[in-house]
Design a protein around this motif. Structure first.
Motif, PDB file in Angstrom:
ATOM      1  N   ALA A   1      31.391   4.668  -0.560  1.00 21.77           N
ATOM      2  CA  ALA A   1      32.151   4.226  -1.738  1.00 21.77           C
ATOM      3  C   ALA A   1      33.569   4.793  -1.728  1.00 21.77           C
ATOM      4  CB  ALA A   1      31.418   4.620  -3.014  1.00 21.77           C
ATOM      5  N   GLU A   2      33.714   6.041  -1.312  1.00 22.26           N
ATOM      6  CA  GLU A   2      35.051   6.639  -1.251  1.00 22.26           C
ATOM      7  C   GLU A   2      35.929   5.961  -0.209  1.00 22.26           C
ATOM      8  OE1 GLU A   2      34.438  10.857  -0.863  1.00 22.26           O
ATOM      9  OE2 GLU A   2      33.917  11.057  -2.990  1.00 22.26           O
TER      10      GLU A   2
ATOM     11  N   ARG B   1      29.162  -1.713  -8.767  1.00 23.51           N
ATOM     12  CA  ARG B   1      29.166  -1.138 -10.108  1.00 23.51           C
ATOM     13  C   ARG B   1      27.804  -1.120 -10.791  1.00 23.51           C
ATOM     14  NH1 ARG B   1      34.362  -2.968  -9.459  1.00 23.51           N
ATOM     15  NH2 ARG B   1      35.956  -1.746 -10.500  1.00 23.51           N
TER      16      ARG B   1
ATOM     17  N   LEU C   1      27.118  -0.341   1.700  1.00 25.89           N
ATOM     18  CA  LEU C   1      26.739   0.454   0.537  1.00 25.89           C
ATOM     19  C   LEU C   1      25.524  -0.149  -0.168  1.00 25.89           C
ATOM     20  CD1 LEU C   1      27.345   2.860  -1.318  1.00 25.89           C
ATOM     21  CD2 LEU C   1      28.982   1.387  -2.538  1.00 25.89           C
TER      22      LEU C   1
ATOM     23  N   ARG D   1      37.281   2.916  -1.879  1.00 33.36           N
ATOM     24  CA  ARG D   1      38.360   3.271  -2.815  1.00 33.36           C
ATOM     25  C   ARG D   1      39.630   3.668  -2.057  1.00 33.36           C
ATOM     26  NH1 ARG D   1      39.149   1.439  -6.638  1.00 33.36           N
ATOM     27  NH2 ARG D   1      39.824   3.213  -7.866  1.00 33.36           N
TER      28      ARG D   1
ATOM     29  N   THR E   1      26.039   7.442   0.591  1.00 33.79           N
ATOM     30  CA  THR E   1      26.532   6.434  -0.351  1.00 33.79           C
ATOM     31  C   THR E   1      27.877   6.818  -0.958  1.00 33.79           C
ATOM     32  OG1 THR E   1      25.224   7.325  -2.199  1.00 33.79           O
ATOM     33  CG2 THR E   1      24.237   5.536  -0.890  1.00 33.79           C
ATOM     34  N   ASP E   2      28.042   8.073  -1.304  1.00 32.61           N
ATOM     35  CA  ASP E   2      29.317   8.491  -1.888  1.00 32.61           C
ATOM     36  C   ASP E   2      30.441   8.376  -0.870  1.00 32.61           C
ATOM     37  OD1 ASP E   2      30.669   9.509  -4.266  1.00 32.61           O
ATOM     38  OD2 ASP E   2      31.014  11.327  -3.086  1.00 32.61           O
TER      39      ASP E   2
ATOM     40  N   THR F   1      34.425  -0.850  -5.764  1.00 33.42           N
ATOM     41  CA  THR F   1      33.141  -0.873  -5.086  1.00 33.42           C
ATOM     42  C   THR F   1      32.042  -1.335  -6.034  1.00 33.42           C
ATOM     43  OG1 THR F   1      31.736   0.366  -3.562  1.00 33.42           O
ATOM     44  CG2 THR F   1      32.602   1.574  -5.463  1.00 33.42           C
TER      45      THR F   1
ATOM     46  N   ASN G   1      31.201  -2.486   1.392  1.00 39.60           N
ATOM     47  CA  ASN G   1      30.386  -2.753   0.201  1.00 39.60           C
ATOM     48  C   ASN G   1      29.008  -3.315   0.578  1.00 39.60           C
ATOM     49  OD1 ASN G   1      31.719  -1.757  -2.089  1.00 39.60           O
ATOM     50  ND2 ASN G   1      33.131  -3.493  -2.087  1.00 39.60           N
TER      51      ASN G   1
END
Length: 151
Positions: free
Chosen positions: A61-62, A73, A17, A65, A57-58, A71, A14
């Motif tokens: 974040a994945e 918001r 990110l 998860r 970034t995706d 992650t 995080n």
């Protein structure tokens, strides 16, 4: 993956990110505002690098998860986790933009290394493996930026 250590992985991801989003926006800011005799080259370089940063970034974040956690918001959430500073400067010279982006990419590389160490400590081999590509991309951005200054 060890449940005991997974919060360390999530926290590191995080943070990574948040810095990725901060660096993306700063790079786009410079893309929009660069001027001078190298305008076209830097405009294109900054846009290319911003796109590369945004693409990770995706993936980051994945990974959060997949580690069973939530992650970031919001912009506020990003600002609470970022270590890369925003830049609201007006009229910044192109060389100063390049120097700041090189330094910020070096800071991002530190965050990548922190996430890698956390993943390895948690025996999270999937996260550890994917991080290597992010490090390579970041090292390449640093190299391009510094080579631009040497010219």
């Amino acid at each position: 993956m060890s449940q005991k250590n997974s919060p360390n992985v999530v926290d590191a991801l995080n943070a990574l990110l948040a810095d990725s989003f901060a660096l993306y926006l700063k790079t786009k800011n410079y893309h929009w505002h660069v001027k001078g005799p190298r305008f076209r080259d830097l405009h294109l370089l900054f846009d290319e690098q911003a796109g590369e940063i945004l693409a990770t970034t995706d993936l980051i974040a994945e990974r959060v998860r997949k580690n069973g956690a939530g992650t970031l918001r919001s912009i506020g959430d990003i600002s609470r986790h970022q270590s890369i500073k925003d830049d609201d400067s007006e009229g910044l010279a192109a060389d100063a933009m390049i120097e700041r982006l090189a330094a910020d990419n070096e800071r991002l590389l530190e965050r990548i290394r922190e996430a890698k160490a956390a993943a390895e400590a948690a025996d999270d081999i999937a996260t550890s493996g994917i991080i290597d590509e992010w490090a390579d991309q970041t090292e390449q951005r640093i190299w391009f930026l510094k080579a631009t200054l040497d010219g």
